[in-house]
Design a protein around this motif. Sequence first.
Motif, PDB file in Angstrom:
ATOM      1  N   ARG A  39       1.584 -78.389  25.410  1.00 12.92           N
ATOM      2  CA  ARG A  39       2.605 -78.143  23.966  1.00 12.92           C
ATOM      3  C   ARG A  39       3.521 -78.135  24.690  1.00 12.92           C
ATOM      4  O   ARG A  39       3.951 -77.276  25.716  1.00 12.92           O
ATOM      5  CB  ARG A  39       2.136 -77.176  23.060  1.00 12.92           C
ATOM      6  N   THR A  40       4.540 -78.781  23.940  1.00 10.57           N
ATOM      7  CA  THR A  40       4.380 -79.913  22.829  1.00 10.57           C
ATOM      8  C   THR A  40       3.423 -81.171  23.495  1.00 10.57           C
ATOM      9  O   THR A  40       2.945 -81.551  22.432  1.00 10.57           O
ATOM     10  CB  THR A  40       5.271 -79.474  22.029  1.00 10.57           C
ATOM     11  N   ASP A 107       0.436 -82.866  31.251  1.00  8.92           N
ATOM     12  CA  ASP A 107       2.037 -82.602  30.693  1.00  8.92           C
ATOM     13  C   ASP A 107       3.058 -83.541  30.475  1.00  8.92           C
ATOM     14  O   ASP A 107       2.371 -84.698  31.464  1.00  8.92           O
ATOM     15  CB  ASP A 107       2.178 -81.291  31.695  1.00  8.92           C
ATOM     16  N   ASP A 108       3.680 -83.897  29.710  1.00  9.71           N
ATOM     17  CA  ASP A 108       4.629 -84.870  30.424  1.00  9.71           C
ATOM     18  C   ASP A 108       5.260 -84.995  31.262  1.00  9.71           C
ATOM     19  O   ASP A 108       5.788 -85.645  31.691  1.00  9.71           O
ATOM     20  CB  ASP A 108       5.735 -84.854  29.031  1.00  9.71           C
TER      21      ASP A 108
HETATM   22 MG    MG Z   1       7.076 -78.734  28.272  1.00 13.09          MG
END
Ligand code: MG
Length: 182
Positions: A39-40, A107-108
């Motif tokens: 998240r997010t 993950d980003d």
């Molecule tokens: Mg993060």
Amino acid sequence: SGPVTVLDSKALERALTRICYEIVERNEGLDQLVIVGIRTRGAYLARRMATKLSSLGEVDVPVSELDITLYRDDLDPNEHRERPKTPVLSGNNVPSNLAGKTVVLVDDVLFTGRTVRAALDALVDTGRPDRILLAVMVDRGHRELPVRADFVGKNIPTSLGEAVDVHVTEVDGEDSVTIRKV
Ligand code: MG
Ligand code: 5GP
């Protein structure tokens, strides 16, 4: 000078698609695959990947979310007395035990590696997956732990005076990756 666009919406979508094909190449069938987004924004990227992988593999690839905020090793433990002992894995179709599964953690941005380390802790507590792979949209460098990603949307060597902004349509109204000075 203002923010510089590194990936526009088409490029971000292409990167996600490419990563999904790379995941298919690394797995014999997708039956044992579980996608877990941090998240997010990692969670939104994870959902999209699960949708793409489900159609590529003609299976229903489960996707879940992990909130590891409270597991980071650089947080003051005294400020988090409510720190849960078990990780918060939530989502549709998520096996309660990851034994025998190949988990793709999503993950980003990958930066120091501390978030991923914490996520690995949480995942391993949830039964012992056969294998965990890491996919990130951006690797911005500056690792402080021996962590590397198996799948990378874009390597962006940054200075510490720069911030990477990953925007996803679900939260930000558009898909893009930009860099700015901070
Ligand atoms: Mg993060
Ligand atoms: P790390 O734990 O590797 O230092 O940082 C990775 C986590 O922090 C990711 O969950 C990511 O969302 C966030 N993060 C770290 N650096 C950046 C950055 O430059 N831009 C964005 N958008 N997120 C970052």
